[in-house]
Enzyme design. Structure first.
Site, short mmCIF file in Angstrom:
data_model
loop_
_atom_site.label_atom_id
_atom_site.label_comp_id
_atom_site.label_asym_id
_atom_site.label_seq_id
_atom_site.Cartn_x
_atom_site.Cartn_y
_atom_site.Cartn_z
N HIS A 195 -10.93 0.04 0.89
CA HIS A 195 -10.82 1.17 1.81
C HIS A 195 -12.17 1.25 2.52
CE1 HIS A 195 -9.75 5.54 2.74
NE2 HIS A 195 -11.05 5.49 3.01
N ASP A 240 0.86 2.69 3.76
CA ASP A 240 -0.04 3.75 3.29
C ASP A 240 0.74 5.05 3.15
OD1 ASP A 240 -2.25 5.10 2.41
OD2 ASP A 240 -3.28 5.19 4.34
N HIS A 267 0.85 -1.21 0.00
CA HIS A 267 0.00 0.00 0.00
C HIS A 267 0.87 1.25 0.00
CE1 HIS A 267 -3.99 1.84 1.62
NE2 HIS A 267 -3.28 2.77 0.99
N HIS A 312 1.52 5.14 -2.06
CA HIS A 312 1.06 6.15 -3.01
C HIS A 312 2.31 6.82 -3.62
CE1 HIS A 312 -3.19 5.96 -1.79
NE2 HIS A 312 -2.71 5.73 -0.58
N LEU A 313 2.53 6.57 -4.90
CA LEU A 313 3.68 7.15 -5.59
C LEU A 313 3.32 8.42 -6.36
CD1 LEU A 313 5.51 3.94 -6.88
CD2 LEU A 313 5.97 5.30 -4.82
N ARG A 314 2.01 8.71 -6.47
CA ARG A 314 1.49 9.99 -6.97
C ARG A 314 1.70 10.26 -8.46
NH1 ARG A 314 -1.82 10.19 -2.84
NH2 ARG A 314 -1.06 11.22 -0.96
N ASP A 357 -8.70 2.81 -3.26
CA ASP A 357 -8.20 3.40 -2.02
C ASP A 357 -8.21 4.93 -2.06
OD1 ASP A 357 -6.91 3.14 0.65
OD2 ASP A 357 -5.34 4.26 -0.37
N ASN A 375 -6.34 9.33 7.04
CA ASN A 375 -7.56 8.57 6.80
C ASN A 375 -7.21 7.10 6.59
OD1 ASN A 375 -10.08 7.66 6.11
ND2 ASN A 375 -10.27 8.88 4.25
N HIS A 396 -5.61 -0.68 5.65
CA HIS A 396 -5.41 0.12 6.86
C HIS A 396 -6.50 -0.05 7.94
CE1 HIS A 396 -8.02 2.60 4.43
NE2 HIS A 396 -7.05 3.17 3.76
#
Length: 428
Positions: free
Chosen positions: A177, A303, A56, A58-60, A150, A276, A230
C-alpha cells in the site's frame, strides 16, 4: 454431480461454442454438443470467461462483522462473477499469525460461494515495526503466499527489505500500500486544484510514487517479487513501466473506481467518494486506462471495502475511506475498457482472471476454458444496461459510488468447480 451444458456462449468473446461441465471439470468444448440429460443454459450472445479472481478484497471478518462477513462477502463475489478472492489482513485481530489466517480460510471453505485465500500481514499488528510470522502463515493450512499491511504502508525501508528477502524463499510476494505517511498526514482527498478550492487536506501523488520508486529498487536489489496495490497516478504508471523495462519483478493493480471516477466528485462532499488512495484527476484516469491496456498495470483488483452506513452517513472529515466493488467491477471494466476499445474480452479475462491467479498462486483458477480444466466459469450478458441499485447487493454494506448510475453488463451465472453459485442472476 450433475452435468451442465452452456450452449452458444462466446468463449472469451470469440466464436459461439458449447461448453459441457461434468462434475467439477470442463468435459467438452465445441459446437452442436448433445445435452444428454444435462441441464442446459442458453447463452446466445453472452460472454463466457474463466471465473474472476480478486487479489484485493476486504471481508472484515473477524472483528468487523457489522460491515461484512466471509459469507456475505463471498456471496457478493459470486454475484460479481468471482470464483476466488484474496482477503486482506486488516481484520480484528489482524491476520498476522497462522491461527487467524487459518480461521479466515476455514470460514471461506464453509461459505462455499467462492474460494477465499487469506493475505497475511507483513508486520505484527500492521504496526510496521516487526515482521509477522510470514513463514508460519505460509506453512499453515491457509498456504499464504501474498503478504500486505494494506490500509497502512510498510514505510520502513529496512522492514520492507527484510520482508522481500523472507518471502523470496518460498516464492511469495509483498503487496505494498504505497503511501508515505508523513506526506499524507491529515489528507482528505487528492492534492490538486479541487483540494485547494475546497480547503481540504491534500494527498499528493508523490506520496504514492516515492514509495513505489523505493520498493521496485528494493525488489531489484533483493531479487524478489513486489506487487503494487491500487496504483492511482500517472506518475506511478511511469515508474512501474520503467521498472519493468529493467526486468524488475514488479506487478501492479488498478481498481475499477480509479478507472472511472475523478476528484471532481468530491465537490459534492458525499463521503461515498472518500477512498484511499483518493480519486485522482482525469489525466490520471486516462493514464491508468492506457497502462491497463498496454500491460504496464497487470490486473484489476476491486479493493472491496465495505463500511456500515454510520461510517459513511456523516460529515466528510469523519467518514471512513473505502467503497464496495465486487458486484460492480466487471460492469465498470466493460464501460471503461471494452466499450472504449482499449481491451477485448480476452484482455478482460487476462486482467481479471489469468494474471491475478498467477500473481497470487491461486491453484485451479485463471485457467483456460478448455477440456479437462476446472469448471470455474463466469457468464456475462454484455448487452444488459441498468442503473446500480445497492438495495440488491449481497454485500452487507451499501457504500457504492455508482448508485443510480447506468452501467453495462450483468453476470448471469457463476460456476465454482462445476457448481452454480449464481444462476440466472440469482444466488444459489
Amino acid at each position: 454431480m450433475s452435468k451442465i451444458l452452456i450452449r452458444g456462449a462466446k468463449v472469451l468473446g470469440g466464436e459461439a461454442q458449447d461448453v459441457l461441465i461434468d462434475g467439477e471439470t470442463i468435459a467438452r468444448v465445441g459446437t452442436g454438443l448433445p445435452a444428454d440429460g444435462a441441464t442446459v443454459v442458453e447463452a446466445e450472445g453472452r460472454i463466457l470467461l474463466p471465473g474472476l479472481v480478486d487479489l484485493h478484497t476486504h471481508l472484515r471478518e473477524p472483528g468487523r462483522e457489522d460491515s461484512e462477513t466471509v459469507l456475505t462477502g463471498t456471496r457478493a463475489a459470486a454475484g460479481g462473477g468471482y470464483t476466488a478472492v484474496f482477503a486482506m489482513a486488516n481484520t480484528f485481530p489482524v491476520a498476522d499469525t497462522a491461527g487467524v489466517v487459518e480461521q479466515v480460510y476455514r470460514l471461506g471453505k464453509e461459505s462455499g460461494y467462492c474460494d477465499v485465500q487469506p493475505i497475511g500481514a507483513v508486520t505484527v499488528g500492521l504496526e510496521g515495526k516487526k515482521l509477522a510470522e510470514l513463514g508460519a502463515m505460509h506453512e499453515s493450512a491457509a498456504g499464504v503466499t501474498v503478504f500486505s499491511d494494506d490500509g497502512k504502508c510498510v514505510d520502513d525501508a529496512v522492514i520492507m527489505r527484510r520482508a522481500l528477502e523472507y518471502v523470496k524463499a518460498f516464492g511469495g510476494v509483498v503487496a505494498q500500500h504505497a503511501q508515505e505517511p508523513r506526506l499524507t498526514e491529515g489528507a482528505q482527498m487528492n492534492e490538486g486544484i479541487v483540494s485547494a478550492e475546497l480547503g481540504l487536506g491534500g494527498w499528493p501523488a508523490v506520496a504514492e510514487e516515492s514509495i513505489i520508486a523505493r520498493d521496485v529498487l528494493l525488489a531489484e536489489h533483493v531479487g524478489s517479487r513486489v506487487h503494487i496495490c491500487h496504483l492511482s497516478t500517472a506518475g506511478s504508471v511511469e515508474i512501474v513501466r520503467w521498472a519493468k523495462s529493467r526486468g524488475i519483478d514488479v506487478t501492479a493493480e488498478v481498481t475499477p473506481h480509479h478507472l472511472l471516477l475523478t476528484d471532481e466528485l468530491v465537490r459534492t462532499y458525499n463521503p461515498v467518494y472518500k477512498v484511499n488512495p483518493p480519486l485522482r484527476t482525469e489525466r490520471d484516469v486516462m493514464a491508468l486506462r492506457e497502462a491497463l491496456a498496454d500491460g504496464t498495470i497487470d490486473i484489476v483488483a476491486t479493493d472491496h471495502a465495505p463500511h456500515p452506513h454510520e461510517d459513511k452517513d456523516c460529515e466528510w472529515a469523519a467518514a471512513a475511506m473505502g467503497m464496495v466493488g465486487l458486484e460492480t467491477a466487471l460492469s465498470v471494466v466493460q464501460h471503461t475498457m471494452v466499450e472504449t476499445g482499449l481491451l477485448d474480452w480476452a484482455g478482460v479475462a487476462d486482467r481479471m482472471s489469468f494474471k491475478p491467479a498467477k500473481i497470487g498462486r491461486a491453484t485451479g483458477h485463471g485457467r483456460p476454458v478448455s477440456e479437462g480444466e476446472p469448471a470455474n466459469l463466469t457468464l456475462v450478458d454484455p448487452a444488459y444496461r441498468g442503473a446500480v441499485d445497492p438495495a440488491t447487493f449481497a454485500s452487507r454494506s451499501r457504500n457504492t459510488p455508482y448508485e443510480g448510475r447506468e452501467l453495462p453488463g450483468r453476470v448471469t451465472h457463476t460456476f465454482l468447480r462445476g457448481r452454480a453459485t449464481l444462476m440466472d442472476g440469482k444466488l444459489a
